[in-house]
Enzyme design. Sequence first.
Site, PDB file in Angstrom:
ATOM      1  CB  ILE A 146      -0.927  -0.109   1.154  1.00  0.00           C
ATOM      2  CG1 ILE A 146      -2.055   1.056   0.993  1.00  0.00           C
ATOM      3  CG2 ILE A 146      -0.171   0.248   2.674  1.00  0.00           C
ATOM      4  CD1 ILE A 146      -3.001   0.827   1.986  1.00  0.00           C
ATOM      5  CE  LYS A 147       3.379   1.778   5.012  1.00  0.00           C
ATOM      6  NZ  LYS A 147       3.164   3.085   6.029  1.00  0.00           N
TER       7      LYS A 147
END
Length: 453
Positions: A42-43
């Site tokens: 998700i980063k």
Amino acid sequence: MWYNNILETIGNTPLVKLNKVTKDIKATVLAKIETTNPGNSIKDRMALKMIEDAEKSGKLKPGGTIIEGTSGNTGMGLAIAAVIKGYKCIFTTTDKQSKEKVDALKAFGAEVIVCPTDVEPEDPRSYYSVSSRLEKEVPNSWKPNQYDNLSNSIAHYEQTGPEIWDQTEGKITHLVVGVGTGGTISGAGKFLREKNPNIKIWGIDTYGSVFKKYKETGIFDEKEIYPYITEGIGEDFLPRNVDFDLIDLFEKVTDKDAALMTRDIARKEGIFVGNSAGAAIAGLLQLKDKLKEDDVVVVIFHDHGSRYMGKMFNDDWLRERGFLEDDKLTAKSILAKRTPQEMVTIDVNKTVLEAINTMKSLFISQIPVTQQGMVVGKITESDILSALLENPSLKSAKVESITTATFPFVDLNTSIDRISGLINKENAAVLVEDEQGKIEIITQYDIINAISE
């Protein structure tokens, strides 16, 4: 249709219903599978957003160097964007992080500096402090500071939140997120709360982190802080991106429960994700009594399981920490299967001849060597033979003159597979400390005996 570069593939990740690991939960539980991003986490979303915002503000200039303290996933997102946009990267991380994460960052050309975990954030050796120092020292550099850079939260307000709302057709009732920097829960949570003020926002924390107590009491308690194994969630300080007013509650999960659930997600749902996803589902199970049948829960699955192969997906690593108990023989069960015996040792100051006589009388082929009661090495039949062929007068010499490196030490939870792998031509046995603190020796004969019973 094609994309112009890999950065355009970030986002629009699938939402998948969980069935087996959540069978005891009345509500519908959906996992947001962030592993489909190009950096497998998700980063990627906030890494690109931080870079784009820094470019617009002039903080990040052409040919610059990105310097960040990262556990791996943010670094991956930054490194991928840096490849496309022409920046260099230097990352600081902690020795708690898996080797796979560090190697993955290096694969994209980043420089990685590993710092100790068990120091205060203000300590000059901490990964926060080292990255801040490098930002001052390296010309034309920029530190995103994912913890306090609000572009982190904005990325999830603009992307993750709207995706979840659309994918659930506005039916979401609960958002469950493992909290580290706080960007995901605060950004996505803010968007969803604006759409429906009744949506519950639940944060998953870990033991050794300060979030839960701070949320409940307003007290930042340094006594709460101690080292933990769970990766990607929890902190020993308060990042600006964590919006405590938005988050309804924090639930703490043990390292063991997080690790074992991470494995269960792969084995029961066929979804290969990392440690924070295991913590999130373990925490949700602890909160299951707060849920009703018509609730729709979205849990963020932050990153990919491939970054944890040496840890959560390694049986020996789990056994060494007492997390895994199965039917396989361990050092503890091997000792239990044999008759109690005193380990024979010989002091470094005894003569080689005394060692030979001890071996002869007891029909043994190796002896641990001690000094003031501590095991410091070993001698074997082959050590003695080689020494005497070279110099027969060594019979009267001290044992220490032919002592070689000690047998490997193992934990009581070490598996028979691992022990067998350690026993070879150089090491005919392993040593283990029993529950009373006494050193025991396990030989090939002990292993054969335990298997044949």
